[in-house]
Write a protein that holds these residues in place. Structure first.
Motif, PDB file in Angstrom:
ATOM      1  N   LEU A  75     -10.854  -7.447  -0.085  1.00 30.89           N
ATOM      2  CA  LEU A  75     -10.064  -6.622   0.830  1.00 30.89           C
ATOM      3  C   LEU A  75      -9.291  -5.547   0.060  1.00 30.89           C
ATOM      4  O   LEU A  75      -9.263  -4.380   0.454  1.00 30.89           O
ATOM      5  N   LEU A  76      -8.659  -5.952  -1.036  1.00 28.10           N
ATOM      6  CA  LEU A  76      -7.875  -5.008  -1.837  1.00 28.10           C
ATOM      7  C   LEU A  76      -8.740  -3.862  -2.343  1.00 28.10           C
ATOM      8  O   LEU A  76      -8.336  -2.697  -2.335  1.00 28.10           O
ATOM      9  N   ASN A  77      -9.951  -4.186  -2.759  1.00 25.00           N
ATOM     10  CA  ASN A  77     -10.842  -3.174  -3.337  1.00 25.00           C
ATOM     11  C   ASN A  77     -11.391  -2.189  -2.306  1.00 25.00           C
ATOM     12  O   ASN A  77     -11.962  -1.156  -2.682  1.00 25.00           O
ATOM     13  N   THR A  78     -11.231  -2.494  -1.026  1.00 21.41           N
ATOM     14  CA  THR A  78     -11.663  -1.524  -0.011  1.00 21.41           C
ATOM     15  C   THR A  78     -10.647  -0.405   0.146  1.00 21.41           C
ATOM     16  O   THR A  78     -10.935   0.625   0.762  1.00 21.41           O
ATOM     17  N   GLY A  79      -9.426  -0.608  -0.371  1.00 16.45           N
ATOM     18  CA  GLY A  79      -8.402   0.427  -0.299  1.00 16.45           C
ATOM     19  C   GLY A  79      -7.479   0.337   0.899  1.00 16.45           C
ATOM     20  O   GLY A  79      -6.655   1.235   1.111  1.00 16.45           O
ATOM     21  N   LEU A  82      -2.882  -4.040   2.298  1.00 22.60           N
ATOM     22  CA  LEU A  82      -3.073  -5.487   2.384  1.00 22.60           C
ATOM     23  C   LEU A  82      -1.761  -6.218   2.161  1.00 22.60           C
ATOM     24  O   LEU A  82      -1.076  -5.986   1.157  1.00 22.60           O
ATOM     25  N   TYR A  83      -1.413  -7.098   3.086  1.00 26.46           N
ATOM     26  CA  TYR A  83      -0.206  -7.918   2.983  1.00 26.46           C
ATOM     27  C   TYR A  83      -0.588  -9.397   3.051  1.00 26.46           C
ATOM     28  O   TYR A  83      -1.426  -9.804   3.858  1.00 26.46           O
ATOM     29  N   ALA A  84       0.042 -10.195   2.191  1.00 22.17           N
ATOM     30  CA  ALA A  84      -0.095 -11.646   2.248  1.00 22.17           C
ATOM     31  C   ALA A  84       1.104 -12.204   2.996  1.00 22.17           C
ATOM     32  O   ALA A  84       2.222 -11.694   2.880  1.00 22.17           O
ATOM     33  N   TYR A 158      10.909  -9.985   6.508  1.00 21.66           N
ATOM     34  CA  TYR A 158      10.654 -11.179   5.699  1.00 21.66           C
ATOM     35  C   TYR A 158      10.093 -10.775   4.329  1.00 21.66           C
ATOM     36  O   TYR A 158       8.945 -11.075   3.994  1.00 21.66           O
ATOM     37  N   PRO A 159      10.888 -10.086   3.511  1.00 24.98           N
ATOM     38  CA  PRO A 159      10.361  -9.533   2.255  1.00 24.98           C
ATOM     39  C   PRO A 159       9.853 -10.568   1.273  1.00 24.98           C
ATOM     40  O   PRO A 159       8.963 -10.269   0.467  1.00 24.98           O
ATOM     41  N   ASN A 160      10.383 -11.778   1.303  1.00 25.81           N
ATOM     42  CA  ASN A 160       9.919 -12.819   0.383  1.00 25.81           C
ATOM     43  C   ASN A 160       8.664 -13.520   0.871  1.00 25.81           C
ATOM     44  O   ASN A 160       8.018 -14.231   0.102  1.00 25.81           O
ATOM     45  N   HIS A 161       8.342 -13.327   2.146  1.00 27.46           N
ATOM     46  CA  HIS A 161       7.229 -14.062   2.739  1.00 27.46           C
ATOM     47  C   HIS A 161       6.077 -13.178   3.207  1.00 27.46           C
ATOM     48  O   HIS A 161       4.964 -13.660   3.381  1.00 27.46           O
ATOM     49  N   VAL A 162       6.359 -11.906   3.439  1.00 34.73           N
ATOM     50  CA  VAL A 162       5.328 -10.938   3.828  1.00 34.73           C
ATOM     51  C   VAL A 162       5.381  -9.808   2.817  1.00 34.73           C
ATOM     52  O   VAL A 162       6.287  -8.983   2.845  1.00 34.73           O
ATOM     53  N   PHE A 163       4.448  -9.786   1.899  1.00 34.62           N
ATOM     54  CA  PHE A 163       4.534  -8.844   0.783  1.00 34.62           C
ATOM     55  C   PHE A 163       3.181  -8.182   0.538  1.00 34.62           C
ATOM     56  O   PHE A 163       2.122  -8.769   0.770  1.00 34.62           O
ATOM     57  N   ARG A 164       3.255  -6.963   0.043  1.00 30.57           N
ATOM     58  CA  ARG A 164       2.040  -6.188  -0.165  1.00 30.57           C
ATOM     59  C   ARG A 164       1.308  -6.634  -1.422  1.00 30.57           C
ATOM     60  O   ARG A 164       1.923  -6.916  -2.452  1.00 30.57           O
ATOM     61  N   ILE A 165       0.004  -6.701  -1.330  1.00 31.25           N
ATOM     62  CA  ILE A 165      -0.853  -7.004  -2.477  1.00 31.25           C
ATOM     63  C   ILE A 165      -1.319  -5.680  -3.064  1.00 31.25           C
ATOM     64  O   ILE A 165      -1.922  -4.855  -2.367  1.00 31.25           O
ATOM     65  N   ILE A 166      -1.044  -5.489  -4.357  1.00 33.93           N
ATOM     66  CA  ILE A 166      -1.358  -4.194  -4.971  1.00 33.93           C
ATOM     67  C   ILE A 166      -2.244  -4.304  -6.195  1.00 33.93           C
ATOM     68  O   ILE A 166      -2.716  -3.283  -6.708  1.00 33.93           O
ATOM     69  N   SER A 167      -2.494  -5.537  -6.697  1.00 29.61           N
ATOM     70  CA  SER A 167      -3.265  -5.632  -7.942  1.00 29.61           C
ATOM     71  C   SER A 167      -4.010  -6.948  -8.040  1.00 29.61           C
ATOM     72  O   SER A 167      -3.631  -7.951  -7.418  1.00 29.61           O
ATOM     73  N   ALA A 169      -4.077  -8.672 -10.765  1.00 28.56           N
ATOM     74  CA  ALA A 169      -3.196  -9.562 -11.524  1.00 28.56           C
ATOM     75  C   ALA A 169      -2.290 -10.354 -10.580  1.00 28.56           C
ATOM     76  O   ALA A 169      -2.015 -11.539 -10.799  1.00 28.56           O
ATOM     77  N   GLN A 170      -1.837  -9.700  -9.530  1.00 26.12           N
ATOM     78  CA  GLN A 170      -0.999 -10.369  -8.533  1.00 26.12           C
ATOM     79  C   GLN A 170      -1.779 -11.480  -7.847  1.00 26.12           C
ATOM     80  O   GLN A 170      -1.265 -12.586  -7.642  1.00 26.12           O
ATOM     81  N   LEU A 171      -3.026 -11.212  -7.511  1.00 21.32           N
ATOM     82  CA  LEU A 171      -3.868 -12.223  -6.868  1.00 21.32           C
ATOM     83  C   LEU A 171      -4.141 -13.384  -7.820  1.00 21.32           C
ATOM     84  O   LEU A 171      -4.161 -14.554  -7.410  1.00 21.32           O
ATOM     85  N   ASN A 172      -4.376 -13.074  -9.093  1.00 22.93           N
ATOM     86  CA  ASN A 172      -4.625 -14.131 -10.075  1.00 22.93           C
ATOM     87  C   ASN A 172      -3.417 -15.051 -10.196  1.00 22.93           C
ATOM     88  O   ASN A 172      -3.563 -16.275 -10.309  1.00 22.93           O
ATOM     89  N   LYS A 173      -2.224 -14.464 -10.179  1.00 22.52           N
ATOM     90  CA  LYS A 173      -1.019 -15.281 -10.266  1.00 22.52           C
ATOM     91  C   LYS A 173      -0.869 -16.167  -9.036  1.00 22.52           C
ATOM     92  O   LYS A 173      -0.503 -17.345  -9.147  1.00 22.52           O
ATOM     93  N   LEU A 174      -1.147 -15.617  -7.855  1.00 24.06           N
ATOM     94  CA  LEU A 174      -1.064 -16.412  -6.630  1.00 24.06           C
ATOM     95  C   LEU A 174      -2.041 -17.581  -6.672  1.00 24.06           C
ATOM     96  O   LEU A 174      -1.733 -18.680  -6.196  1.00 24.06           O
TER      97      LEU A 174
END
Length: 384
Positions: A75-79, A82-84, A158-167, A169-174
């Motif tokens: 999803l992220l790579n489509t541009g 994206l929010y988790a 809900y900034p701690n619970h609804v956050f944008r995915i930008i990289s 590396a962020q997905l790997n950490k999740l």
């Protein structure tokens, strides 16, 4: 105008519905708001997402043992935007299945049961209602605007619970935190809650605007028995069949060994008290004589205390931390003041799991203790 789709029992699949959604004349905005997503589902509409990336925003649930790192990466790579959505709990699930497209003159809303997975869009039996809205009609325009506004407001509310995915590396950490599933690992046997991690997150439980329903007291458990010997020594062990045997009241700093001030004396353990046991169960005897009856008990260095050790699988906020061997201590005296006052007689010593337990993000949650019906010496602790 409204239409109904019952995928599987009717020839129309949700994939074709989404294709029509993206074909809306004068397309301005598309919302994908679902509980689960993986590569199988995203790949089906990947081309459409690439084509309309700047118009698409997606809200996808995580910490649910279904949504995958690979799916969100695709999803992220489509541009798209994206929010988790992470509720910080597995007992509170982000569970909508909503798709909406707005054009210059009309909008189409799809609400039902279909997630952004291959099963949801094609293979499963899924139901949705499709509503076509005319933006020249005030009622339709207001509904469209209300949906967009509520979704657009989520990250700020809900900034701690609804956050944008930008990289990536962020997905790997999740994924490393157990909040996203690894599709490669999930191809084999997997836990219902995830895989063991060494870097858990500390996100608190989301505070919603609806009241929680009161909990029900758990029923009386069946007395523990040692697991029967297999008929063949080469037979594989039975899969765990965990059954709830105790649930705590909201956890306190004392339960979690969190210092409450200077000079706090931390005991390193938690009392197994009445919790939510039904009235007919005497918790003073229940743990020693029932829950942990199959363990090997010995005298401790305190003459009034018996002790035993057992392996506990720990799941914290939906993330499998691992299996830890804990000491269980039980005071045997039935004439002590503690016993007479109906206080807890059994304590669970946190041992090596203590660094994970001492987290303020676990406060006010509940601890649920499970025992394997196939092996009364195997346990799971779930804090959520």
């Amino acid at each position: 105008m409204k239409k109904f789709i019952l995928q599987g029992f009717a020839p129309t699949a949700h994939l074709s519905v989404l294709e029509e959604l993206f074909a809306l004349p004068g397309l301005v905005r598309v919302y994908l708001c679902v509980a689960f997503a993986n590569t199988g589902g995203v790949a089906l509409i990947q081309g459409l997402l690439h084509k309309h990336a700047k118009k698409v925003v997606a809200y996808i649930g995580i910490r649910n043992s279904v949504t995958t790192r690979e799916g969100l990466s695709l999803l992220l790579n489509t541009g798209i935007d994206l929010y988790a959505v992470d509720t910080g709990s597995i007992s509170t699930v982000f569970h909508p299945k909503l798709y909406m497209a707005r054009g210059d003159k009309a909008a189409t809303l799809v609400v039902g049961s279909a997630n952004l997975t291959r099963g949801g869009l094609n293979r499963n039996i899924e139901a949705s209602v499709i509503t076509e809205l005319n933006l020249a009609v005030k009622e339709d325009a207001n509904l469209t605007g209300e949906i967009e506004q509520q979704l657009d407001d989520l990250p700020a509310a809900y900034p701690n619970h609804v956050f944008r995915i930008i990289s990536a590396a962020q997905l790997n950490k999740l994924q490393k935190q157990g909040r996203l599933l690894d599709e490669a690992a999930a191809a084999g046997a997997r836990s219902v809650t995830g895989f063991a991690v060494t870097d858990p997150d500390d996100i608190a439980r989301i505070k919603l605007k609806v009241k929680s329903l009161p909990k029900q007291v758990i029923p009386t458990s069946v007395k523990a028995k040692a697991a029967p010997l297999p008929t063949q020594t080469s037979a594989p062990p039975l899969a765990a069949n965990y059954q709830l045997v105790w649930e705590s009241k909201p956890l306190s700093k004392s339960d979690l060994n969190i210092p409450q001030g200077a000079g706090t004396n931390l005991k390193g353990s938690m009392s197994l008290d009445k919790g939510l046991l039904s009235d007919e169960i005497d918790h003073r005897h229940y743990f020693r004589d029932d829950v942990f009856a199959a363990l090997v008990w010995t005298k401790s260095n305190i003459k009034t205390v018996d002790e035993a050790h057992a392996a506990f699988e720990f799941v914290l906020r939906g993330v499998l931390i691992g299996t830890f061997t804990l000491r269980i201590a039980h005071t045997i005296s039935v004439t002590s003041k503690t016993y007479m006052q109906h206080n807890a007689m059994t304590r669970l010593n946190w041992g090596d799991i203590k660094p994970y337990i001492q987290s303020t993000s676990l406060l006010e949650r509940t601890l649920r203790l499970f025992r394997d019906a196939n092996d009364a010496k195997r346990f799971r602790i779930l804090i959520d």
